[in-house]
Design a protein around this motif. Structure first.
Motif, short mmCIF file in Angstrom:
data_model
loop_
_atom_site.label_atom_id
_atom_site.label_comp_id
_atom_site.label_asym_id
_atom_site.label_seq_id
_atom_site.Cartn_x
_atom_site.Cartn_y
_atom_site.Cartn_z
N VAL A 93 13.28 0.63 1.39
CA VAL A 93 13.08 -0.74 0.77
C VAL A 93 14.34 -0.96 0.17
N GLU A 94 14.50 -2.41 0.32
CA GLU A 94 15.66 -3.16 -0.16
C GLU A 94 15.36 -3.17 -1.78
N LYS A 95 16.56 -3.19 -2.57
CA LYS A 95 16.13 -3.35 -4.07
C LYS A 95 15.72 -4.63 -4.30
N PRO A 96 14.93 -4.68 -5.20
CA PRO A 96 14.32 -3.62 -6.10
C PRO A 96 13.13 -3.14 -5.41
N LEU A 97 12.50 -2.08 -5.65
CA LEU A 97 11.42 -1.44 -5.16
C LEU A 97 10.24 -2.38 -5.07
N ALA A 98 9.92 -2.89 -6.23
CA ALA A 98 9.08 -3.87 -6.36
C ALA A 98 9.43 -5.03 -7.62
N THR A 99 8.86 -6.05 -7.76
CA THR A 99 9.10 -7.05 -8.86
C THR A 99 8.04 -6.93 -9.96
N SER A 100 7.19 -5.74 -9.88
CA SER A 100 6.15 -5.26 -11.06
C SER A 100 6.27 -3.86 -10.84
N LEU A 101 5.85 -3.20 -12.28
CA LEU A 101 6.00 -1.81 -12.30
C LEU A 101 4.59 -1.32 -11.68
N GLU A 102 3.51 -2.19 -11.94
CA GLU A 102 2.34 -1.68 -11.16
C GLU A 102 2.40 -1.74 -9.70
N GLU A 103 3.13 -2.61 -9.14
CA GLU A 103 3.32 -2.58 -7.59
C GLU A 103 4.14 -1.51 -7.12
N ALA A 104 5.19 -1.17 -7.86
CA ALA A 104 6.04 0.08 -7.54
C ALA A 104 5.61 1.24 -7.61
N ARG A 105 4.47 1.57 -8.57
CA ARG A 105 3.89 2.77 -8.82
C ARG A 105 2.95 2.71 -7.56
N ARG A 106 2.23 1.67 -7.32
CA ARG A 106 1.33 1.68 -5.89
C ARG A 106 2.30 2.42 -4.77
N ILE A 107 3.56 1.88 -4.45
CA ILE A 107 4.20 2.35 -3.28
C ILE A 107 4.68 3.76 -3.49
N LEU A 108 4.97 4.33 -4.69
CA LEU A 108 5.79 5.55 -4.85
C LEU A 108 4.32 6.38 -4.59
N GLU A 109 3.27 6.14 -5.21
CA GLU A 109 2.09 6.91 -5.03
C GLU A 109 1.76 7.13 -3.83
N ALA A 110 1.61 6.00 -3.03
CA ALA A 110 1.32 6.18 -1.67
C ALA A 110 2.25 6.81 -0.70
N ALA A 111 3.41 6.89 -0.94
CA ALA A 111 4.38 7.60 -0.12
C ALA A 111 4.32 9.04 -0.43
N LYS A 112 4.18 9.39 -1.75
CA LYS A 112 3.72 10.62 -2.12
C LYS A 112 2.50 11.49 -1.33
N GLU A 113 1.71 10.76 -1.37
CA GLU A 113 0.33 11.16 -0.74
C GLU A 113 0.42 11.12 0.73
N ALA A 114 1.10 10.23 1.43
CA ALA A 114 1.16 10.31 2.85
C ALA A 114 2.26 11.32 3.30
N GLY A 115 3.23 11.54 2.41
CA GLY A 115 4.15 12.72 2.57
C GLY A 115 5.30 11.90 3.49
N VAL A 116 5.63 10.76 3.24
CA VAL A 116 6.74 10.16 3.95
C VAL A 116 7.98 9.99 2.99
N VAL A 117 9.12 9.88 3.68
CA VAL A 117 10.27 9.56 2.89
C VAL A 117 10.25 8.21 2.34
N LEU A 118 10.61 7.84 1.16
CA LEU A 118 10.62 6.57 0.30
C LEU A 118 12.12 6.48 -0.22
N MET A 119 12.80 5.60 0.25
CA MET A 119 14.18 5.49 -0.35
C MET A 119 14.52 3.88 -0.69
N VAL A 120 15.04 3.81 -1.74
CA VAL A 120 15.35 2.42 -2.15
C VAL A 120 16.92 2.34 -1.91
#
Length: 338
Positions: A93-120
């Motif tokens: 994901v290009e910076k920033p990960l998201a423009t709200s903390l709530e959305e950033a958390r949603r992306i991070l938690e989804a990536a952890k649950e799916a077991g995929v690589v998430l890089m910024v």
């Protein structure tokens, strides 16, 4: 050689660099280009022999695609990122990960649950002067970090001519994520609170609802403090598009980087200082710190190792900037939620 099958969502301001990197790198293959601008999307796709679609869900539905770059405007990262994660794809994901903390958390938690690589894509961690600065801090050359400053600003050309969506962003999202991540990475302590100021005036008078500038003072665990500054109204008469400086003092020494002037000056009708460390053609191959983190992402996916800029770092940067915006609104220091 195994090649990672990739796609890029958004090939406007920065996504075209992702497309080029995937097409050039020997360990990856660019399969899809997605962009709402059909003319631009088809042009980039044709250049690299990829397929074009205006709908990112078509990319998500292709089971052969393993990794995707999200390079839409900063306010539009969340939905395509979540859609790609849900389809099991690794994402950069290009910076920033998201423009709200709530959305950033949603992306991070989804990536952890799916077991995929998430890089910024905090590409200044590959910028040579900052790599050397990081080594100086890591090896104790300046002692414990005490106080620092980072400025990354643009000429007014950027919000008024380069970006059609400037009113939905601002220097705090378009520029400050770079230096917020950079200083957190260098200081290597937990950011605790922030006091910020900002003003809307010049751009608002031009019909663009964006801050002219934002300044933020961050205090870290252990007492270190750094100031961040991003401005969007520098005069176009400057010899370069950006003003980029960093300073960090410690108990034994200090580091200073002038990142905007890269040792070359060209005088024609107008004086210019070309930005050469990011991307330059070197005998048929693109070299520079813009490409390197994209190659790194490909290697991490193929080699099964974690990236240097994981989702947690993107979450931290969004938390810092969201707290800064709250501080501007409330006129007081605000704790950073991590």
């Amino acid at each position: 050689m195994e090649k990672l099958r990739t796609a890029v969502i958004g090939v406007g301001t920065f996504g075209r660099n992702h497309a080029k990197a995937y097409a050039e790198y020997e360990r990856s293959e660019l399969v899809w280009v997605c962009d709402l601008n059909e003319e631009r999307g088809r042009e980039i796709a044709a250049r690299y022999g990829a397929r074009y679609t205006p709908d990112y869900r078509e990319v998500a539905g292709d089971p052969s695609i393993e990794a995707v770059s999200i390079a839409t405007p900063d306010f539009a990262h969340t939905e395509p990122a979540l859609t790609m994660i849900e389809s099991g794809k690794h994402i950069l994901v290009e910076k920033p990960l998201a423009t709200s903390l709530e959305e950033a958390r949603r992306i991070l938690e989804a990536a952890k649950e799916a077991g995929v690589v998430l890089m910024v894509d905090f590409h200044n961690r590959w910028n040579p002067p900052f790599l050397r600065a990081k080594r100086a801090v890591r090896e104790g050359e300046i002692g414990e970090p005490l106080v620092g400053f980072a400025r990354l600003s643009d000429t007014i050309y950027v919000p008024t001519e380069m970006l059609s969506w400037a009113g939905r962003s601002g220097p705090q999202w378009f520029l400050m994520p770079h230096i917020a991540d950079l200083m957190c990475w260098l200081v290597d302590r937990r950011p605790q609170n922030v006091y910020a100021i900002g003003r809307k005036g010049v751009l608002r008078g031009m019909g663009i609802d964006a801050y002219d500038f934002v300044q933020a003072l961050i205090t870290f665990e252990g007492g270190a403090s750094v100031a961040l500054e991003s401005c969007w109204v520098l005069p176009n008469s400057l010899p370069r598009l950006i003003d980029f400086q960093m300073y960090l003092a410690g108990t034994k020494g200090r580091i200073s980087v002038e990142a905007a002037f890269q040792g070359i000056e060209i005088a024609k009708e107008k004086l210019s200082h070309p930005f050469v460390l990011g991307q330059e053609d070197a005998y048929g191959r693109t070299m520079g710190f813009v490409q390197e983190p994209i190659y790194h992402f490909v290697d991490c996916v193929l080699n099964g190792r974690p990236p240097q800029c994981p989702g947690e770092d993107g979450l931290r940067t969004t938390a810092v900037i969201e707290a800064a915006l709250r501080s501007i609104e409330e006129g007081r220091p605000v704790d950073i939620e991590l």
